[in-house]
Design an enzyme around this catalytic site. Structure first.
Site, PDB file in Angstrom:
ATOM      1  N   GLN A  39      18.257 -10.971  21.202  1.00  0.00           N
ATOM      2  CA  GLN A  39      18.821 -10.467  22.454  1.00  0.00           C
ATOM      3  C   GLN A  39      18.164 -11.099  23.685  1.00  0.00           C
ATOM      4  O   GLN A  39      17.102 -11.724  23.606  1.00  0.00           O
ATOM      5  CB  GLN A  39      18.675  -8.946  22.510  1.00  0.00           C
ATOM      6  CG  GLN A  39      19.536  -8.222  21.488  1.00  0.00           C
ATOM      7  CD  GLN A  39      19.522  -6.725  21.688  1.00  0.00           C
ATOM      8  OE1 GLN A  39      18.866  -6.014  20.947  1.00  0.00           O
ATOM      9  NE2 GLN A  39      20.257  -6.240  22.673  1.00  0.00           N
ATOM     10  N   HIS A  40      18.837 -10.892  24.814  1.00  0.00           N
ATOM     11  CA  HIS A  40      18.302 -11.127  26.159  1.00  0.00           C
ATOM     12  C   HIS A  40      18.187 -12.578  26.598  1.00  0.00           C
ATOM     13  O   HIS A  40      18.103 -12.830  27.797  1.00  0.00           O
ATOM     14  CB  HIS A  40      16.904 -10.513  26.329  1.00  0.00           C
ATOM     15  CG  HIS A  40      16.773  -9.106  25.891  1.00  0.00           C
ATOM     16  ND1 HIS A  40      17.635  -8.108  26.291  1.00  0.00           N
ATOM     17  CD2 HIS A  40      15.873  -8.511  25.068  1.00  0.00           C
ATOM     18  CE1 HIS A  40      17.263  -6.967  25.748  1.00  0.00           C
ATOM     19  NE2 HIS A  40      16.207  -7.175  24.996  1.00  0.00           N
ATOM     20  N   ASP A  94      20.577  -8.307  17.720  1.00  0.00           N
ATOM     21  CA  ASP A  94      19.927  -8.174  16.411  1.00  0.00           C
ATOM     22  C   ASP A  94      19.614  -6.734  16.034  1.00  0.00           C
ATOM     23  O   ASP A  94      19.798  -6.334  14.877  1.00  0.00           O
ATOM     24  CB  ASP A  94      18.676  -9.048  16.328  1.00  0.00           C
ATOM     25  CG  ASP A  94      17.712  -8.864  17.487  1.00  0.00           C
ATOM     26  OD1 ASP A  94      17.936  -7.979  18.344  1.00  0.00           O
ATOM     27  OD2 ASP A  94      16.716  -9.625  17.550  1.00  0.00           O
TER      28      ASP A  94
END
Length: 481
Positions: free
Chosen positions: A73-74, A244
């Site tokens: 992520q991110h 995830d």
């Protein structure tokens, strides 16, 4: 009738893994993996190369009907008007944007005349920290303004890889089409400019990060509904994918009352709830899951690598570290490791370093240090569990997963520190499995994800008498940084 196969991809920080499963039963058919380069700044082309290698190792996709991608992520992937990557992606664990996070919190509070942290939590469910994409965009605008001016689209790692697989990223002879970028609500909820509660992007926050007018010129991926197909490309139906943690929850079949404690590169404590959270303290990030519910979580930067570092320091392997830790008493006779080895996210201390307290002649032994390393890592995760409870999260069952859960010492010490029994599922690729389950869901067109009969064997249940002294010692020194 020939069985149909689905593929699930886990494009993580460290590697790409591909599982191929029977769409109806969930039975594992094939598996492949390939490594990603190290570092917190990576050329996305490396993900595409690793995906190809992992698919080859898994026997290819010729007989596969559907595929979904679960991803780290991110991370920030910025594209220009031609769809080309402008600069290497900044990953979630790149902390250079810590200052930008503080600035964004202060600026939103000033603009709204209220507490900035709570204003962010109310807007997106989370308080920005260095991991969130929105802070990396602010860093880009401040430190690389020429690159920031070229940004025509912002994608997350799983968005970009899905785009490549579809061919819209230009990898199979088609022109790059920014309008074909898609994502899902779980990954979008970790950007810092999307509300999981409303299901909408927040242009004001994108402008705050990247500059006035950014929301008018920058393409953001279209957010697909849970179970909605991206489309079918060369006979392969693509699912929307997921972040995830949401993919792992789907792979584990988590329901309200379940809490997963994942010990990987990061340590994550996550739960499924039917309502969004808005923790102004920043300890709990209010993300969305992959089914239409919510996924509040607390994340530490320091998890399995605490064990790696302790093992390297002591000159042993992980089995040796476990043996040493289990030979020392609970609480390590007062030796406490606060393992902020790579900064920290929960609590938000990106510049902190680790500290060792209670060093005396009798505690200067390999066994005591090994025990302190395991207990310190688990205490950080226990603090995350407390933060979820403070947000009203129901905790009926703890699931211990991730590479760190394979440590015998972690498995045996966890219930003592966490204060309740833990269940350890059969080791598996939960993120990739969750992506595969989503692919089967999309393929079926059903309202709910499938229940696979070929489920993992029963979880091992570990219990023991809680030892509150461990957390009491940790609490006394964790803020002395």
């Amino acid at each position: 009738m020939a069985r149909r196969l689905v593929a699930g991809v886990d494009s993580s920080t460290q590697s790409c893994k591909v599982v191929i499963r029977d769409a109806e039963t969930g039975a594992l058919v094939r598996f492949g993996s390939a490594a990603h380069p190290a570092g917190t700044e990576v050329d996305p082309a490396a993900w595409w190369e690793a995906f190809g290698a992992a698919v080859t190792a898994a026997g290819g996709l010729d007989d596969v009907s559907a595929l979904s991608v679960g991803g780290q992520q991110h991370g920030m992937v910025v594209l220009d008007a031609d769809g080309e990557v402008i600069r290497p992606a900044l990953l979630w664990n790149d902390t250079r944007s810590a200052g930008a996070a503080l600035d964004l919190v202060a600026e939103l509070g000033e603009a709204r005349g209220t507490d900035g942290a709570q204003a962010w939590a109310d807007a997106i469910g989370s308080v920005p920290v260095a991991s969130l994409t929105v802070t990396k965009l602010r860093w880009l605008a401040t430190h690389e303004p020429e690159n920031a001016a070229r940004v025509a689209a912002v994608a997350l790692p799983h968005d970009w890889l899905t785009w490549q697989i579809s061919g819209a990223g230009g990898t199979v002879g088609a022109a790059k089409d920014l309008s074909a970028l898609v994502t899902d609500r779980s990954d979008a909820s970790g950007t810092g400019y999307f509300s999981g509660a409303t299901g909408e992007y927040l242009p004001e926050l994108l402008d705050l990060a990247l500059g006035e007018g950014a929301s008018e010129r920058v393409t953001l991926p279209r957010v697909l509904a849970p179970g909605e197909a991206v489309g079918t490309f060369h006979g392969l139906t693509l699912g929307p994918g997921a972040g995830d943690n949401a993919a792992a929850a789907l792979g584990l079949g988590m329901v309200p009352g379940d809490v997963a404690i994942s010990i990987g590169t990061s340590g994550v404590v996550s739960a499924i709830t039917d309502r969004p959270s808005a923790d102004g303290s920043g300890l709990v990030a209010g993300f969305s899951d992959a089914t239409g519910a919510f996924l509040p979580l607390a994340c530490t930067l320091n998890a399995s690598r605490v064990l790696d570092g302790a093992a390297a320091m002591l000159g042993v392997d992980h089995a040796g570290l476990s043996a040493l830790a289990l030979s020392a008493p609970a609480g390590a006779d007062g030796l406490v490791l606060v393992p902020y080895l790579e900064g920290e996210r929960t609590p938000n201390r990106p510049d902190a370093t680790g500290t060792l307290h209670g060093v005396r002649l009798e505690t200067m032994t390999p066994a005591h240090l090994a025990r302190a390393a395991v207990e310190g890592m688990l205490c950080g995760l226990a603090d995350g569990l407390d933060a979820l409870r403070a947000q009203g999260v129901q905790v009926d069952r703890l699931l211990l997963i991730g590479g760190g859960a394979r440590s015998e010492a972690v498995r045996r010490i966890a219930p003592l520190v966490l204060g309740m029994p833990v269940e350890v599922p059969q080791p598996g690729e939960y993120v990739a499995d969750g992506a595969a389950r989503q692919a089967a869901w999309v393929l079926s067109g059903a309202q709910e994800p499938p229940v696979w009969s070929a489920a993992a064997p029963a979880n091992a249940v570990l219990d023991g008498d809680p030892t509150p002294v461990v957390r009491e010692q940790y609490a006394a020194v964790r803020d002395l940084v």
